[in-house]
Design a protein around this motif. Structure first.
Motif, PDB file in Angstrom:
ATOM      1  N   THR A 157       0.807  -1.220   0.000  1.00  0.00           N
ATOM      2  CA  THR A 157       0.000   0.000   0.000  1.00  0.00           C
ATOM      3  C   THR A 157       0.841   1.270   0.000  1.00  0.00           C
ATOM      4  O   THR A 157       0.283   2.360   0.000  1.00  0.00           O
ATOM      5  CB  THR A 157      -0.933   0.032   1.232  1.00  0.00           C
ATOM      6  OG1 THR A 157      -0.126  -0.061   2.406  1.00  0.00           O
ATOM      7  CG2 THR A 157      -1.925  -1.101   1.213  1.00  0.00           C
ATOM      8  N   TRP A 480      -5.782  -4.843   0.041  1.00  0.00           N
ATOM      9  CA  TRP A 480      -6.272  -3.466   0.040  1.00  0.00           C
ATOM     10  C   TRP A 480      -6.137  -2.751  -1.312  1.00  0.00           C
ATOM     11  O   TRP A 480      -7.092  -2.100  -1.761  1.00  0.00           O
ATOM     12  CB  TRP A 480      -5.600  -2.658   1.152  1.00  0.00           C
ATOM     13  CG  TRP A 480      -6.162  -1.278   1.247  1.00  0.00           C
ATOM     14  CD1 TRP A 480      -5.544  -0.111   0.925  1.00  0.00           C
ATOM     15  CD2 TRP A 480      -7.487  -0.922   1.645  1.00  0.00           C
ATOM     16  NE1 TRP A 480      -6.386   0.944   1.111  1.00  0.00           N
ATOM     17  CE2 TRP A 480      -7.589   0.473   1.553  1.00  0.00           C
ATOM     18  CE3 TRP A 480      -8.605  -1.654   2.066  1.00  0.00           C
ATOM     19  CZ2 TRP A 480      -8.766   1.152   1.863  1.00  0.00           C
ATOM     20  CZ3 TRP A 480      -9.766  -0.973   2.379  1.00  0.00           C
ATOM     21  CH2 TRP A 480      -9.836   0.416   2.270  1.00  0.00           C
ATOM     22  N   ALA A 484      -9.427  -1.102  -2.526  1.00  0.00           N
ATOM     23  CA  ALA A 484      -9.543   0.355  -2.337  1.00  0.00           C
ATOM     24  C   ALA A 484     -10.335   1.059  -3.444  1.00  0.00           C
ATOM     25  O   ALA A 484     -11.189   1.896  -3.142  1.00  0.00           O
ATOM     26  CB  ALA A 484      -8.163   0.968  -2.180  1.00  0.00           C
TER      27      ALA A 484
END
Lengths: 498, 174
Positions: A157, A480, A484
């Motif tokens: 991330t 993620w 996202a």
């Protein structure tokens, strides 16, 4: 209260204050110069801090870290060239303000927002570090292994275009860390018959190569880039009206920046971009963003500086770096014989408070230096690259050589620089590689200890609820980047202005 | 969005990213396989000494992770649903970058012979020249004064060791 006073007294010694001032000056200069960055400056300074006592050495590096994050805003505002990645979002509105003749107002706001964000995060650092260390005291090797794996998963991330590339770069860093003699068995690994590799690959030359040499090679492609400069700058402290307009933004960004800083691997750049997006999302004047909104300067600046204090929390309390620069500070701590983690906090609390004091002093120093000297620092960008980068090469060579007095390390630095340049060209950034390099030893050591504890039964990892929590967070961290965009689509769109 | 230095910004617009990604994936897998083979040459140790974790175990685990991630690489745009960035290309390297890398390597190689100070002078003389700096009245003083000042501060004051070079005894330098 004693350790706090003791720590602050350590910082107050004239030599330490002088080194903090030097760190701030170097930080603002390298932050302001496009291409140079605080991780690079910390990497270059690492070998020279060996001769210093730990407190002044780490204080200087921590001060440089704070000031370098702020320094990038000067050139972001004045020449639309962020001196450092965390200032990227500052340029979105800072430069339009400068073009409208409000460079001084933008610089003043950047400095003040940076200090508020920085001081806020340091207060959190002061409270959270001992608490987190206390929690971590109950960690055994399996929990540490799970924590380190979680930290590595967070590389997915960190900023950059490709989460998978970040993870590969992190894994390459871990792999480089396995070279040399295996501590448990004494077997040489990946030494390829080179005797110097028996000790493993030294951190310092690799770090200098990755941050300084690869950037030097990148600069060779952009020798003809000219920046448009805003020359007439009269710095102005924010007015009462400006403050009223941005106080919510600064507070929100300070909280966001500190939280993002505390997350392993996430650093100031991510904090600044989220700080900018949130400033825009909550603003009553969304239309001004991208055209010179004062909140567009305050938001990212408060957030990126808040991330510096936040990033020190996991670095010192857990031994898990919160950003690429704190990964280098972690390397410096290891070089000075410390083992960052809960025992460092428990056994030498005054050392932790000394770092807090140094960063606090640095915040106020760069406020003064930044306000008084922004015009001078912006002129630093006029140093021709044809003189600047040979000077960087000279420092890199001395730094790599002096670490162990071996020319082999100069070759390691060059190889890391060329390798880092090629990797960066294909989207594999140096920051994840460094995180992998620093965390690799911990992962292997804790995995080995855990497997011995569990008599080679993998499933026993899941006996510990803390391990399970970290593994779940790891899965979330890895997923993620894919999840996202789906969340963002449901939410208010808030992309930064181009 | 602005490309973030140090985080792998890529520029250009003409080749599908997947072809480049497949090439990168193949290179990574080839290197990983070569390193895996290298792990087979690690000295073997008794299980008792290795405590069930032989020296090749962890490197192989990391190599396997790298291979798995590399296999995901060409599918990343699909997984992340990135349509806008589908066409990206790494621009060809200018000759200047190759020449710069070669010059730095040559200076590093020369250090063993001429020592640190002389190699710093060489770097400060040759790199500006290579990068197109033609103002000799600026380059020459820079190439002499800057390394001299650095040597004075680091070698003289901070006692940082400098490589004397193989030619030092011939020149009467200690």
């Amino acid at each position: 209260m004693d350790p706090i006073l003791h720590g602050l007294m350590l910082v107050a010694q004239p030599v330490n204050l002088a080194l903090i001032l030097a760190g701030v000056l170097v930080g603002v200069v390298v932050g302001a110069l496009p291409g140079l960055s605080s991780p690079m400056a910390v990497a270059l300074l690492l070998p020279f801090t060996v001769t210093l006592d730990p407190v002044p050495a780490i204080s200087m590096l921590a001060a440089l870290y704070c000031a370098g994050t702020f320094g990038g805003s000067i050139t972001a505002i004045l020449i639309n060239a962020p001196g450092a990645p965390p200032a990227v979002a500052t340029a979105f509105d800072g430069y339009p303000m400068a073009k409208k003749g409000e460079a001084g107002r933008a610089l003043g706001m950047a400095a003040v927002a940076s200090v508020i964000g920085g001081v806020f995060s340091l207060l959190v650092f002061l409270l959270a570090t001992p608490w987190l260390a206390e929690v971590a005291l109950s960690f055994r090797p399996p929990e540490y292994f799970a924590l380190a794996v979680f930290a590595l998963s967070m590389l997915a991330t960190v900023s950059g275009r490709s989460p998978v590339r970040n993870l590969i770069a992190g894994a390459v860093g871990v792999l480089i860390g396995t070279a040399g003699i295996h501590l448990t068995t004494g077997v040489q690994r990946f030494t390829f018959g080179v005797p110097e590799l028996a000790d493993g690959v030294h951190f310092v030359p690799v770090l200098i190569g990755l941050f300084a040499m690869s950037e030097l090679l990148s600069q060779s492609r952009t020798l003809n880039v000219l920046y448009e400069r805003i020359t007439s700058v009269v710095i102005r402290l924010p007015s009462r009206d400006d403050f009223r307009k941005v106080r919510g933004t600064i507070l929100r960004s300070s909280v966001i920046g500190t939280f993002i800083g505390i997350l392993p691997a996430e650093g100031s750049t991510v904090a600044a971009i989220i700080g900018y997006n949130e400033a825009k999302r909550w603003s009553k004047h969304k239309g001004e963003f991208g055209h010179g909104a004062i909140e567009g300067v305050a938001g990212p600046e408060a957030a990126n500086n808040a991330a510096t204090g936040g990033a020190m929390v996991p670095t010192l309390a857990l031994g898990i770096p919160g950003s690429s620069t704190t990964a280098l500070i972690l390397a410096a701590l290891i070089m000075h014989g410390f083992r960052p983690g809960p025992y460092l906090v428990q056994q030498t609390p005054e050392f932790i408070y000394a770092i807090f004091g140094a960063m606090l002093v640095a915040n106020f120093l760069f406020l003064g230096i930044g306000l008084a000297g922004a015009k001078v620092f912006s002129r630093i960008t006029m140093i021709p690259p044809t003189f600047l980068w040979p000077a960087v090469f000279v420092f890199s060579m001395i730094g790599a050589y002096s670490f162990s007095g071996s020319l082999f390390d100069v070759w390691v630095m060059l190889a890391a620089g060329i390798g880092g340049f090629v990797m960066n060209r294909h989207g594999f950034g140096p920051a994840p590689l460094v995180m992998g390099l620093i965390l690799g030893a911990m992962v292997e050591e804790r995995l080995s200890q855990s497997m011995i504890m569990f008599d080679n039964d993998w499933l026993r990892f899941f006996d510990s609820p803390i391990v399970v929590v970290f593994f779940v967070l790891t899965v979330v961290g890895l997923a993620w980047p894919a999840l996202a965009p789906r969340f963002r689509r449901r939410d208010t769109p808030s992309e930064p202005a181009p | 969005m602005t490309s973030i230095p140090g985080n792998g910004g890529r520029n250009g617009e003409s080749e599908p990213a997947t072809r480049t990604d497949i090439r990168v994936t193949l290179i990574i897998i080839a290197v990983a396989l070569a390193l895996w083979l290298e792990t087979t040459t690690f000295e073997s140790v008794p299980t008792l000494l290795a405590q069930n974790i032989p020296p090749e175990f962890f490197p192989r685990l990391v190599l396997a992770t790298i291979v798995v991630l590399a296999l995901v690489l060409p599918f990343e745009p699909l997984i992340l649903k990135r349509h806008g960035g589908a066409k990206r290309k790494t621009a060809p390297l200018p000759a200047m970058t190759w020449m710069t890398a070669a010059l730095l390597a040559a200076v590093a190689a020369a250090t063993a012979w001429v020592g640190t100070l002389a190699s710093m002078v060489l770097a400060c003389l040759l790199l500006p020249a290579l990068w197109g700096e033609r103002r000799a009245m600026r380059v020459i003083p820079f190439a002499l004064l800057f390394p001299g000042a650095v040597a004075l501060v680091f070698s003289g004051l901070l006692k940082v060791p400098f490589e004397p070079g193989l030619l030092a005894p011939l020149l009467g330098v200690n």
